[in-house]
Write a protein that holds these residues in place. Structure first.
Motif, PDB file in Angstrom:
ATOM      1  N   ALA A 106      -3.226   5.968  -5.978  1.00  0.00           N
ATOM      2  CA  ALA A 106      -2.434   6.493  -4.859  1.00  0.00           C
ATOM      3  C   ALA A 106      -2.463   8.007  -4.921  1.00  0.00           C
ATOM      4  O   ALA A 106      -1.809   8.621  -5.778  1.00  0.00           O
ATOM      5  N   ALA A 107      -3.253   8.635  -4.047  1.00  0.00           N
ATOM      6  CA  ALA A 107      -3.346  10.090  -4.000  1.00  0.00           C
ATOM      7  C   ALA A 107      -2.152  10.668  -3.243  1.00  0.00           C
ATOM      8  O   ALA A 107      -1.697  10.103  -2.243  1.00  0.00           O
ATOM      9  N   THR A 124       0.801  -1.220   0.000  1.00  0.00           N
ATOM     10  CA  THR A 124       0.000   0.000   0.000  1.00  0.00           C
ATOM     11  C   THR A 124       0.830   1.266   0.000  1.00  0.00           C
ATOM     12  O   THR A 124       0.290   2.359   0.051  1.00  0.00           O
ATOM     13  N   GLY A 125       2.146   1.140  -0.036  1.00  0.00           N
ATOM     14  CA  GLY A 125       3.005   2.305  -0.008  1.00  0.00           C
ATOM     15  C   GLY A 125       3.418   2.748   1.371  1.00  0.00           C
ATOM     16  O   GLY A 125       4.114   3.767   1.502  1.00  0.00           O
ATOM     17  N   LEU A 126       3.021   2.021   2.406  1.00  0.00           N
ATOM     18  CA  LEU A 126       3.365   2.391   3.781  1.00  0.00           C
ATOM     19  C   LEU A 126       4.440   1.490   4.361  1.00  0.00           C
ATOM     20  O   LEU A 126       4.705   1.554   5.565  1.00  0.00           O
ATOM     21  N   GLY A 127       5.056   0.650   3.545  1.00  0.00           N
ATOM     22  CA  GLY A 127       6.079  -0.255   4.036  1.00  0.00           C
ATOM     23  C   GLY A 127       7.427   0.424   4.179  1.00  0.00           C
ATOM     24  O   GLY A 127       7.564   1.648   4.088  1.00  0.00           O
ATOM     25  N   ILE A 128       8.430  -0.417   4.399  1.00  0.00           N
ATOM     26  CA  ILE A 128       9.794   0.083   4.611  1.00  0.00           C
ATOM     27  C   ILE A 128      10.632  -0.030   3.343  1.00  0.00           C
ATOM     28  O   ILE A 128      11.819   0.302   3.352  1.00  0.00           O
ATOM     29  N   ALA A 140      -1.296   8.938  -8.698  1.00  0.00           N
ATOM     30  CA  ALA A 140      -0.776   7.888  -9.579  1.00  0.00           C
ATOM     31  C   ALA A 140      -1.834   6.808  -9.760  1.00  0.00           C
ATOM     32  O   ALA A 140      -2.512   6.409  -8.802  1.00  0.00           O
ATOM     33  N   LYS A 141      -1.962   6.322 -10.989  1.00  0.00           N
ATOM     34  CA  LYS A 141      -2.891   5.254 -11.315  1.00  0.00           C
ATOM     35  C   LYS A 141      -2.119   4.096 -11.922  1.00  0.00           C
ATOM     36  O   LYS A 141      -1.342   4.284 -12.862  1.00  0.00           O
ATOM     37  N   ILE A 142      -2.378   2.913 -11.385  1.00  0.00           N
ATOM     38  CA  ILE A 142      -1.655   1.712 -11.812  1.00  0.00           C
ATOM     39  C   ILE A 142      -2.675   0.621 -12.075  1.00  0.00           C
ATOM     40  O   ILE A 142      -3.562   0.380 -11.248  1.00  0.00           O
ATOM     41  N   MET A 201       6.318  13.612   0.636  1.00  0.00           N
ATOM     42  CA  MET A 201       7.058  12.883   1.662  1.00  0.00           C
ATOM     43  C   MET A 201       6.507  13.121   3.060  1.00  0.00           C
ATOM     44  O   MET A 201       6.628  12.268   3.928  1.00  0.00           O
ATOM     45  N   GLY A 202       5.889  14.269   3.311  1.00  0.00           N
ATOM     46  CA  GLY A 202       5.389  14.534   4.655  1.00  0.00           C
ATOM     47  C   GLY A 202       4.112  13.796   4.976  1.00  0.00           C
ATOM     48  O   GLY A 202       3.806  13.528   6.141  1.00  0.00           O
ATOM     49  N   ILE A 203       3.335  13.473   3.931  1.00  0.00           N
ATOM     50  CA  ILE A 203       2.052  12.796   4.132  1.00  0.00           C
ATOM     51  C   ILE A 203       2.143  11.419   3.497  1.00  0.00           C
ATOM     52  O   ILE A 203       2.407  11.292   2.298  1.00  0.00           O
ATOM     53  N   ARG A 204       1.923  10.391   4.281  1.00  0.00           N
ATOM     54  CA  ARG A 204       1.952   9.022   3.782  1.00  0.00           C
ATOM     55  C   ARG A 204       0.552   8.427   3.915  1.00  0.00           C
ATOM     56  O   ARG A 204       0.078   8.126   5.012  1.00  0.00           O
ATOM     57  N   SER A 205      -0.139   8.322   2.792  1.00  0.00           N
ATOM     58  CA  SER A 205      -1.490   7.771   2.785  1.00  0.00           C
ATOM     59  C   SER A 205      -1.467   6.449   2.042  1.00  0.00           C
ATOM     60  O   SER A 205      -0.693   6.254   1.089  1.00  0.00           O
ATOM     61  N   ALA A 206      -2.315   5.525   2.463  1.00  0.00           N
ATOM     62  CA  ALA A 206      -2.368   4.206   1.861  1.00  0.00           C
ATOM     63  C   ALA A 206      -3.056   4.275   0.508  1.00  0.00           C
ATOM     64  O   ALA A 206      -4.029   5.022   0.318  1.00  0.00           O
ATOM     65  N   ALA A 207      -2.541   3.524  -0.445  1.00  0.00           N
ATOM     66  CA  ALA A 207      -3.143   3.461  -1.769  1.00  0.00           C
ATOM     67  C   ALA A 207      -4.395   2.595  -1.741  1.00  0.00           C
ATOM     68  O   ALA A 207      -4.524   1.671  -0.926  1.00  0.00           O
TER      69      ALA A 207
END
Length: 854
Positions: free
Chosen positions: A221-222, A178-182, A205-207, A227-233
């Motif tokens: 993924a909005a 989801t884009g929130l990993g390491i 981004a659209k995938i 970098m300051g805001i990490r939202s789940a895709a």
């Protein structure tokens, strides 16, 4: 008369004043003002923008001339197309021109500044590794940010190419993607991904993912690059009843990003709504034909879907209209036209390599297709009104090689389109787009010839990628190099080298993790500002930005920098520095000269030896190889002679394979004796017995005092490759030698063949290992004595009145003699055996020498 004479005088005075004023103005403004405007245009056509602006500051006449748009137009044509001022403006060279400004003055200044930035920028290239494998595709987002996909891992990464920073967390259709990993690809990957397509809408981004089981999913993924805001895709999967029935091979977005198309191995093509991931249109089955390339384009009269099959056939669906609401069941459609393979053969060259479609024209859809190992390609137009197709063949000679890359540039309302083709031998050809509106005289396919042709890569590498934005033309080769040209004049501006480490295999590079990756350029992306590009090469993304150079004709200086005062050196110090530099230069020159003389001396000596022998280097190398081959052939002969030598020196009594099992020969000793580690002698391995055998001599109970004889090793001659034979501790069954039992004290068993072979070898030393125990050991006896004497009761060491004999010696001697009679062992004097063996050894040596000489 008076009136007439006065009037003539006024006319003459006016003419004189005009002539005087013009003469004075020519003196005042210079010679350029007296030149006619047409000739002055021919002169100013060779000026660049800074020179024209400087010329306009001279006087009013030149200022007015420079302000004319025709002056800038002629200067622009001569600078970028080489069209002389006296030539016609309408030329085939201006086919690639795409104006972006309203006036020629603004156009000339804009292009001149951008091309100088691409050519003279001092910025370096920045390479980073966005994914741990080869990059499958890339897409540029806002602020020159980049998203890259990897089909091997099924992930999409986010990075900033100009800084090389890769954001943590990958995007994938798995639960952890989801884009929130390491950023660990081993935990965030998706192994069932087989196709991926990227697009964006602003900062979102659209995938679209295509999976191995036929499933299709869309990830949104909005604010993905903040970098300051990490939202789940957000991931949306298609319904089970709408999935493909086999593996998805291709997915493509349309121009708007609201629809996408997919193709699978089940032979069907489906059109999907990206917002709800619902199938809105599907095609019929085309098995066993499979889709190779797939394109979706939107136009005035609906959507157009084009596909090329592995057989070379082209399928086209045009004027697909969709309602605003998503239908409950997908619509079925058959292709409007099925275009057969234009190549009339069934070889491997009929496999399509690229497909390009343009649906922006109201007249019809333009299709360009290339085929493998073909130096020409085909253009097709499908007319919407008549539903007919017209072909055109874009011809190129064989000297350029097969077409490996294609980039069509379709024209607008008043502009004619053109096609840029890259070839296998590094050439670039420019073709005008075929005029399908002109009536054809016959049914033959018209040929289109190139108008421009130049060599993009002089090393002969194939062109694998092409990008064009109206300002620059960028080409990539299969060796990883990127060349940047001016889009109008095609003059080379810059070359970017490959960031991959080279390998010995052409077309293969070494990646960041020392893995093999493709060395060629896969994709080239150009930024909207026209001064930025990103190139994918293997697992690297190479970025370059054309920075603003210094002012024209002036060096770049810092405003805050102060003038540095000249440092005054002591008197004579500069002379010392000069002398030191001269001395160091002379020493370096002498060292280099000495090295060169040494190298040249060796080469000269080598050449003299070759001349003396009457050979060249190739013949000398063949002679050395011949000698090496003869030596290799002699080695088996020598080994055969040595094996014969061992056969003659071998034991005379051998036990058959099925007569004894000696598994516990060294692991199960009698209870009345103890074996120490120093009492084990390792016998060399024979080719017939490739395992190492350990023999141990058990300690006996002596009647006299304890004596510790010296341990000696008897080397046995054999092949030189015994040490390389495998060593194993597995239990084996071997043929043990027949040992004579001791009949008295101080007797030591020896193999006759070992003693004789060791006595004949002058370089080997004789030694044996004798068991040591707590009770003691028997003293050695003279090995030159005969076996019969050693076995007789009166042959003990120290025989006399005080000598004591083992009470079981007679029983053991009787058993030994019975064993020898059963197995045919002849017991005779040692002297007779020595004479026979010496003769056999001599004969074997002579035969070995004869074999070696042959």
């Amino acid at each position: 008369m008076l009136y007439r004479s006065h009037k003539a005088h006024l006319i003459n005075s006016t003419i004189y004043k005009d002539l005087t004023s013009s003469h004075e103005s020519s003196k005042q403004h210079g010679l350029l003002c007296s030149i006619p405007t047409e000739n002055l245009t021919h002169i100013t056509a060779y000026f660049d923008p800074p020179s024209l602006f400087a010329l306009s500051l001279v006087n009013r006449v030149l200022y007015e001339h420079v302000n004319e748009d025709h002056t800038w137009h002629r200067a622009f044509l001569l600078k970028f197309f080489g069209i002389l001022p006296e030539s016609d403006i309408q030329s085939e060279k201006t086919l690639v021109l795409r104006r972006t400004e309203s006036s020629w003055r603004r156009e000339y200044v804009f292009r001149f500044n951008l091309t100088r930035r691409w050519e003279f920028s001092r910025n370096t290239t920045i390479a980073h590794v966005p994914v741990p494998s080869s990059i499958s595709s890339m897409h540029l987002m806002q602020s020159n940010s980049l998203i890259s996909s990897s089909i091997q891992y099924g992930i999409v990464s986010r990075s900033f190419p100009l800084t090389g920073k890769v954001l943590k967390g990958f995007l994938s259709p798995s639960s952890s993607g989801t884009g929130l990993g390491i950023g660990n690809p081993n935990t965030e990957f998706a192994p069932n991904v087989t196709a991926c397509a990227l697009t964006s809408n602003g900062g979102t981004a659209k995938i679209v993912w295509g999976c191995r089981n036929g499933e299709v999913a869309v990830m949104t993924a909005a604010k993905t690059m903040e970098m300051g805001i990490r939202s789940a895709a957000r991931l949306i999967r298609c319904k089970v009843n709408e999935e493909h029935e086999a593996e998805v091979t291709h997915v493509e977005w349309d121009d708007t990003g609201s629809l996408f198309v997919s193709a699978a191995r089940d032979g069907r093509i489906k059109l999907w709504d990206a917002k709800k991931v619902r199938c809105v249109w599907t095609s019929q089955y085309f098995l066993p034909a499979l889709c190779v390339f797939l394109v979706l384009r939107s136009g005035y009269q609906g959507y157009t879907v084009a596909s090329t099959m592995d057989s070379g056939e082209i399928l086209l669906w045009s004027r697909i209209t969709l309602t605003a609401e998503v239908p409950l069941s997908p619509m079925f459609g058959s292709p409007n036209v099925r275009i057969p393979n234009p190549i009339r053969d069934d070889d491997m060259s009929s496999v399509p390599t690229s497909l390009h479609v343009d649906n922006s024209s109201s007249y019809g859809a333009h299709v360009f297709v290339t085929y493998q190992s073909q130096s020409q390609f085909w253009g097709i137009i499908f007319e919407h009104t008549s539903s007919t197709c017209r072909f055109s063949k874009y011809y190129s000679d064989e000297t350029s090689g097969a077409v490996t890359a294609l980039s069509p540039c379709f024209g607008g309302a008043n502009e004619r389109g053109f096609v840029i083709a890259g070839h296998r031998l590094g050439w670039i050809t420019i073709y005008p787009q075929a005029n399908f509106l002109a009536p054809s005289s016959n049914d033959a396919i018209p040929l289109v010839y190139p108008t421009r042709r130049f060599e993009a890569h002089s090393d002969g590498s194939a062109v694998t990628a092409i990008a064009w934005n109206g300002i620059v033309l960028v080409t990539g080769s299969d060796l990883g190099d990127t060349s940047i040209f001016d889009a109008c004049s095609f003059s080379r501006l810059r070359v970017l080298n490959s960031p991959l480490s080279p390998s010995r295999i052409r077309g293969i590079g070494i990646g960041a993790q020392a893995q093999a990756v493709p060395a060629g350029v896969n994709q080239i992306l150009l930024g909207k500002e026209r001064d930025f590009l990103v190139v994918s090469i293997g697992d690297r993304a190479l970025a370059f930005k054309a920075d603003v150079p210094s002012k024209y004709g002036k060096k770049k200086t810092s405003k805050t920098s102060e003038k540095k005062k000249a440092i005054k050196s002591a008197k004579g110090y500069e002379k010392v520095l000069v002398d030191q530099s001269i001395t160091e230069s002379l020493e370096e020159h002498n060292q280099k000269s000495q090295y060169l003389r040494k190298v040249c001396g060796r080469e000269r000596e080598h050449q003299e030896n070759l001349n003396r022998l009457g050979l060249n280097e190739v013949e000398a190398l063949e002679y050395v190889l011949m000698l090496s081959r003869d030596e290799a052939l002699q080695r088996p002969r020598v080994g055969e002679g040595a094996s014969q030598h061992r056969e003659l020196d071998g034991p005379s009594g051998v036990i058959d394979d099925d007569e004894g099992d000696f598994d516990n020969i060294a692991t199960d000793p009698p209870s009345s004796s103890r074996i120490s580690s120093s009492s084990v002698t390792h016998v060399p391995e024979f080719p017939s017995i490739p395992h190492q055998i350990s023999h141990s001599y058990h300690s006996l109970h002596p009647t006299g005092p304890v004596q510790s004889p010296e341990s000696k090793a008897i080397p046995i001659a054999g092949p030189s490759n015994w040490a390389s034979l495998p060593v194993s501790n597995q239990k084996i069954q071997i043929h043990p030698r027949g040992h004579r039992e001791p009949r008295e004290a101080a007797f030591r068993e020896e193999s006759v063949s070992s003693s004789l072979s060791s006595s004949t070898s002058g370089s080997s030393k004789r030694a044996d290992s004798v068991s040591q125990s707590d009770e003691g050991a028997f003293p050695l006896i003279n090995p030159s004595r005969s076996i019969t004497d050693a076995l007789s009761p009166s042959s003990s060491v120290g025989a006399g009145p005080t000598a004591k004999v083992n009470p079981n010696a007679q029983t053991q001697a009787l058993a030994s003699s019975t064993f020898a009679q059963d197995h045919g062992i002849v017991r005779g004097p040692t002297e007779d055996i020595d004479e026979d063996l010496k003769l056999a050894i001599q004969l074997s040596l002579e035969s070995a020498k004869d074999e070696a000489q042959r």
